[in-house]
Motif scaffolding. Structure first.
Motif, PDB file in Angstrom:
ATOM      1  N   THR A  12       0.856  -1.183   0.000  1.00  7.79           N
ATOM      2  CA  THR A  12       0.000   0.000   0.000  1.00  7.79           C
ATOM      3  C   THR A  12       0.894   1.235   0.000  1.00  7.79           C
ATOM      4  OG1 THR A  12      -0.215  -0.049   2.403  1.00  7.79           O
ATOM      5  CG2 THR A  12      -1.951  -1.136   1.144  1.00  7.79           C
ATOM      6  N   ASP A  86     -13.154  -5.426 -10.239  1.00  5.40           N
ATOM      7  CA  ASP A  86     -14.143  -4.385  -9.967  1.00  5.40           C
ATOM      8  C   ASP A  86     -13.526  -3.057 -10.378  1.00  5.40           C
ATOM      9  OD1 ASP A  86     -16.606  -3.373  -8.820  1.00  5.40           O
ATOM     10  OD2 ASP A  86     -15.405  -2.635  -7.145  1.00  5.40           O
ATOM     11  N   LYS A 109      -4.873  -0.722  -1.242  1.00  5.44           N
ATOM     12  CA  LYS A 109      -5.250  -1.856  -0.393  1.00  5.44           C
ATOM     13  C   LYS A 109      -4.740  -3.150  -1.016  1.00  5.44           C
ATOM     14  CE  LYS A 109      -9.387  -4.069   1.536  1.00  5.44           C
ATOM     15  NZ  LYS A 109     -10.858  -4.051   1.509  1.00  5.44           N
ATOM     16  N   THR A 123      -6.104  -3.184  -4.771  1.00  8.09           N
ATOM     17  CA  THR A 123      -6.977  -2.052  -5.082  1.00  8.09           C
ATOM     18  C   THR A 123      -6.099  -0.830  -5.282  1.00  8.09           C
ATOM     19  OG1 THR A 123      -8.767  -2.996  -3.756  1.00  8.09           O
ATOM     20  CG2 THR A 123      -8.919  -0.643  -4.258  1.00  8.09           C
ATOM     21  N   LYS A 125      -6.123   3.467  -6.826  1.00  7.52           N
ATOM     22  CA  LYS A 125      -6.799   4.665  -7.326  1.00  7.52           C
ATOM     23  C   LYS A 125      -5.841   5.331  -8.295  1.00  7.52           C
ATOM     24  CE  LYS A 125      -9.598   5.668  -3.274  1.00  7.52           C
ATOM     25  NZ  LYS A 125      -9.947   6.653  -2.248  1.00  7.52           N
ATOM     26  N   GLU A 140     -11.044   3.822  -9.636  1.00  4.02           N
ATOM     27  CA  GLU A 140     -10.690   3.009  -8.478  1.00  4.02           C
ATOM     28  C   GLU A 140     -11.016   1.592  -8.891  1.00  4.02           C
ATOM     29  OE1 GLU A 140     -11.275   2.470  -3.682  1.00  4.02           O
ATOM     30  OE2 GLU A 140     -12.518   3.924  -4.714  1.00  4.02           O
ATOM     31  N   THR A 142     -10.067  -2.855  -8.485  1.00  2.49           N
ATOM     32  CA  THR A 142      -9.459  -3.992  -7.807  1.00  2.49           C
ATOM     33  C   THR A 142      -9.124  -5.023  -8.867  1.00  2.49           C
ATOM     34  OG1 THR A 142     -10.719  -3.584  -5.792  1.00  2.49           O
ATOM     35  CG2 THR A 142      -9.796  -5.790  -6.057  1.00  2.49           C
TER      36      THR A 142
END
Length: 157
Positions: A12, A86, A109, A123, A125, A140, A142
């Motif tokens: 992260t 996603d 994440k 994940t 952004k 954003e 995943t």
């Protein structure tokens, strides 16, 4: 040069930035004729009468080029390919012929899969910016990231 990355290579806060790429009128019209043939994407003269006041790229083209920039221009290649799970896109301003775009983003994440130990979920952004530094799109998303089998074998010893 791009390097192959695995789930274990990511963290992260890891930031990435693509090389810039140019939007050409020819490429914009070609994509839109095939995929989003609205008059403000395919007809420069008619587009002058639209709410945009001129020709603009399809948001789907901006999204597709964002993926390409992430794949080719950020210096990382995901082992096993990029498999999206996603995504949430938001188009902030029109992209026009002659715009020079680039991507800036950050991993927000990481989550190891509980049911399939050979993978995890990443994940991130990211923003697509034009040459003036204005955000034209945000995403954003995943995606799936595979674990390195060589490191897994070392952990089992």
């Amino acid at each position: 040069m791009s390097r192959t990355v695995y789930f274990e290579d990511l963290h992260t806060g890891l930031r990435f930035k693509s090389e810039p790429f140019d939007m050409t009128e020819e490429g914009l019209i070609r994509f839109s004729r095939d995929n989003d043939p609205q008059f403000f994407h395919v007809d420069p003269e008619a587009a002058k009468e639209s709410i945009f006041g001129g020709l603009i790229a399809s948001g789907w083209q901006t999204g597709a080029l964002t993926l390409r920039a992430l794949l080719e221009g950020c210096g990382m290649t995901f082992a096993g390919g990029v498999v999206g799970m996603d995504a949430h896109l938001s188009w902030k301003r029109p992209v026009r012929p002659g715009d020079r775009l680039h991507i800036e983003g950050e991993i927000t994440k990481l989550r190891a899969s509980r049911s399939q130990p050979d993978r995890g979920f990443v994940t991130f952004k990211a923003a697509t910016l034009n040459g003036a530094g204005e955000i034209v799109q945000t995403i954003e998303a995943t995606m799936l990231a595979f674990r390195d089998p060589a490191r897994e074998a070392n952990r089992e010893r």
